[in-house]
Design a protein around this motif. Structure first.
Motif, PDB file in Angstrom:
ATOM      1  N   THR A  86       0.850  -1.192   0.000  1.00 48.73           N
ATOM      2  CA  THR A  86       0.000   0.000   0.000  1.00 48.73           C
ATOM      3  C   THR A  86       0.887   1.244   0.000  1.00 48.73           C
ATOM      4  N   ASP A  87       0.284   2.392   0.317  1.00 52.89           N
ATOM      5  CA  ASP A  87       1.026   3.654   0.362  1.00 52.89           C
ATOM      6  C   ASP A  87       1.685   3.900   1.713  1.00 52.89           C
ATOM      7  N   SER A  88       1.619   2.965   2.611  1.00 53.99           N
ATOM      8  CA  SER A  88       2.189   3.170   3.943  1.00 53.99           C
ATOM      9  C   SER A  88       3.712   3.263   3.893  1.00 53.99           C
ATOM     10  N   VAL A  89       4.259   4.088   4.766  1.00 46.87           N
ATOM     11  CA  VAL A  89       5.709   4.161   4.972  1.00 46.87           C
ATOM     12  C   VAL A  89       6.098   3.005   5.885  1.00 46.87           C
ATOM     13  N   VAL A  90       7.146   2.271   5.532  1.00 45.07           N
ATOM     14  CA  VAL A  90       7.604   1.145   6.339  1.00 45.07           C
ATOM     15  C   VAL A  90       8.943   1.491   6.982  1.00 45.07           C
ATOM     16  N   VAL A  91       9.019   1.301   8.298  1.00 47.81           N
ATOM     17  CA  VAL A  91      10.273   1.516   9.026  1.00 47.81           C
ATOM     18  C   VAL A  91      10.534   0.293   9.889  1.00 47.81           C
ATOM     19  N   GLU A  92      11.820   0.083  10.216  1.00 49.51           N
ATOM     20  CA  GLU A  92      12.194  -1.026  11.076  1.00 49.51           C
ATOM     21  C   GLU A  92      12.465  -0.528  12.493  1.00 49.51           C
ATOM     22  N   ASP A  93      12.012  -1.293  13.454  1.00 47.31           N
ATOM     23  CA  ASP A  93      12.167  -0.990  14.884  1.00 47.31           C
ATOM     24  C   ASP A  93      13.606  -1.320  15.277  1.00 47.31           C
ATOM     25  N   LEU A  94      14.474  -0.333  15.186  1.00 43.33           N
ATOM     26  CA  LEU A  94      15.908  -0.572  15.211  1.00 43.33           C
ATOM     27  C   LEU A  94      16.386  -1.301  16.458  1.00 43.33           C
ATOM     28  N   ASP A  95      15.946  -0.856  17.654  1.00 42.88           N
ATOM     29  CA  ASP A  95      16.431  -1.478  18.890  1.00 42.88           C
ATOM     30  C   ASP A  95      15.325  -2.119  19.725  1.00 42.88           C
TER      31      ASP A  95
END
Length: 563
Positions: free
Chosen positions: A486-495
């Protein structure tokens, strides 16, 4: 006599100090046409406010100025308290970065004001009107009228849909609105002395609780230092500002008082007062116009910046038609109680630390030294957990839904801000991925796949960004990171900070307001019903009345007036 030059604008901000300039920067960010009025043409060129906390820096991050602020700032400055015998009984060094920034920082107000005014140059729809003094304010159901006097005595009339009063402790607007400041003023006065050739090796803020004469000593950036000395009954405040008396006050505290280049010596009175209301019609009070507090907790300006961040997005929502004007009443309900809590904290610290009775001071010192031996109390002090944190109730722009009212629920509180990793592999502050307006965040899930068409239309209409948080390294490789269809921004939970945060909440999805407070938490299956509730909360008028929204004619150019 010539007719006054006339201006129309969506919002007028009166007062270009740190709080007013912050409001104007946020309104610039949100695309609101704004006039910034101040009676002075120049910035006062000496330190005034000097303490900035992590919440305040996060507000400046929101307008893209945090790094510029930090460039002129001493970060993570210890706060030390010294007893009657001169020994340190409390050493406060908060290490937490819960909100993404250091918790105790020292700055100089004149440098911060320059940064904020420079920031306004990014927005062509923000117009400063310096050198203009407010003479009279009037309002009705459709507008606010500001009658001004210019640098040469010429008149100007500003017609604004809404006004923000950031015009200081002696606020002309608050006075003309007959809004009382409730509280008290301390009978004790203080002399503040500043030099620009710091003679001490003391890189901390020192609260010296000496009953013979309590004083504060602060290390400032760029070789500046400040002292604040309490005056006793019978001492002539103005006489204490004479050079010989200033040197007398500094004797014993610096090697050679005569060698100091004193750039300022002034007398201050400590006020503990909060306006009886922060909103009157189409006018909102912020900063010192709304509350005055002693400096013990270092929260005067910080509280004002919280006001600015809260009121700016609500004004932007109203003038853009995304919310009903009645949401402005929540500025009062959300901010006034917290401002009072900050005033009470400052009063409490002042009573503890500025006692002039030796029989009170000695037991206090012994008690504090004993408390340092208890780990829980020590951590409570060191991390400044005694500072009241805002929590907005159901009377604000938040949705507490059943179990969400529990102790650990974050609804109504500021969202944590850890580092996250972008699809490009960059580690950034969470806020830098959330956009400038509302955000729907899903942990381990994409918010957009849980929205029906009607709910999606609502969130799109108010300009929402959608963010999906994935576990760190949950892709196949560095080259195949987690993505969304979809149009969602994806980020990773770094810590893992967001994993831990969501684990304490009653859902895996959260609504985040533009000021980074959590408006709601829910499970994906309940997102549609929450969307309906939130739409009713904002309730933008589909057919707004003339008195509800500003005129469609809104320009910062003069409308006329003879020259």
């Amino acid at each position: 006599m010539s007719a006054p030059t006339e201006f129309r604008t969506q919002v007028a901000v009166v007062g270009a100090g740190p709080v007013g300039a912050t409001v104007a920067n946020y309104l610039g960010l949100y695309g609101v046409e704004t006039l910034l009025v101040d009676r002075s043409t120049d910035i006062v060129d000496y330190p005034r406010a000097v303490g900035m906390d992590d919440e305040c820096l996060r507000s400046f991050q929101g307008i893209g100025l945090a790094d510029e602020m930090l460039a002129d700032m001493l970060q993570n400055i210890p706060l030390k308290m010294f007893g009657a015998d001169g020994r340190c009984f409390a050493d406060i060094r908060p290490a937490t970065k819960e909100f993404g920034w250091p918790r105790r920082n020292i700055f100089m107000q004149q440098l911060a004001e320059r940064t904020l005014r420079k920031g306004l140059e990014r927005y062509p729809h923000i117009r400063p009107l310096y050198g203009h003094e407010l003479i009279r304010v009037e309002q009705d159901g459709t507008e606010v009228r500001l009658h001004l006097s210019g640098p040469d005595g010429e008149g100007a009339l500003v017609r604004a849909a809404y006004v923000v009063a950031a015009d200081g402790g002696r606020s002309t607007i608050r006075t003309q609105l007959n809004i009382p400041l409730v509280g008290e003023t301390s009978p004790r006065k203080w002399v503040v002395i500043e030099c620009d050739n710091d003679p001490l090796d003391a890189p901390y803020t020192g609260l010296h609780c000496d009953p013979r004469r309590p004083y504060v000593c602060l290390d400032l950036p760029y070789n500046y230092r400040r002292w604040e000395f309490m005056l006793f009954p019978g001492e002539d405040a103005e006489a204490m500002l004479r050079p010989e008396r200033v040197r007398e006050l500094l004797t014993g505290h610096v090697p050679d008082p005569a060698a100091l280049n004193v750039i300022r010596a002034r007398v201050y009175t400590h006020h503990s007062r909060v306006a009886s209301r922060f909103v009157e019609g189409r006018i909102c009070l912020v900063g010192d116009a709304a509350h005055l507090m002693p400096p013990w907790a270092g929260q005067g300006m910080n509280t004002g910046i919280r006001d600015a961040t809260n009121v700016a997005w609500k004004l932007a929502a109203v003038v853009s038609g995304r919310a009903h004007p009645r949401i402005l009443s929540t500025y009062d309900t959300e901010r006034r109680a917290h401002a009072k809590a900050m005033v009470d904290l400052s009063d409490t610290l002042g009573r503890i630390l500025s006692s002039t009775n030796p029989w009170v001071a000695r037991p206090r010192d012994i008690l504090f030294r004993g408390l340092r031996l208890a780990p829980a109390v020590r951590d409570w002090l060191v991390d400044m957990r005694f500072k009241p944190m805002p929590r907005y109730s159901e009377r604000g722009i938040v949705l507490h839904r059943g179990q969400e009212a529990g102790k650990n629920c974050a609804v109504g509180r500021m969202l944590v801000q850890p580092k996250v990793e972008t699809s490009a592999g960059l580690a950034v502050h969470l806020d830098d991925t959330l956009g400038t307006w509302f955000t729907l965040i899903g942990y381990g899930t994409d918010p957009l796949i849980h929205l029906d068409d009607e709910s999606r239309a609502f969130w799109d209409r108010i300009g929402t960004r959608y963010v999906a948080v994935a576990e760190s390294r949950s892709g196949r490789s560095q080259g195949e990171r987690p993505t969304s269809a979809t149009d969602s921004v994806v980020v990773e939970d770094l810590d893992g900070s967001l994993r831990d945060w969501f684990a304490t909440q009653p859902g895996t999805m959260a609504v985040i307001r533009p000021d980074r407070y959590v408006a709601a938490v829910t499970e994906p299956l309940e997102l549609a019903s929450l969307s309906c509730e939130f739409e009713r909360l904002l309730s933008p008028s589909r057919n707004p009345k003339a008195e509800d929204l500003p005129s469609s004619r809104s320009s910062l150019e003069p409308l006329g007036g003879a020259s």
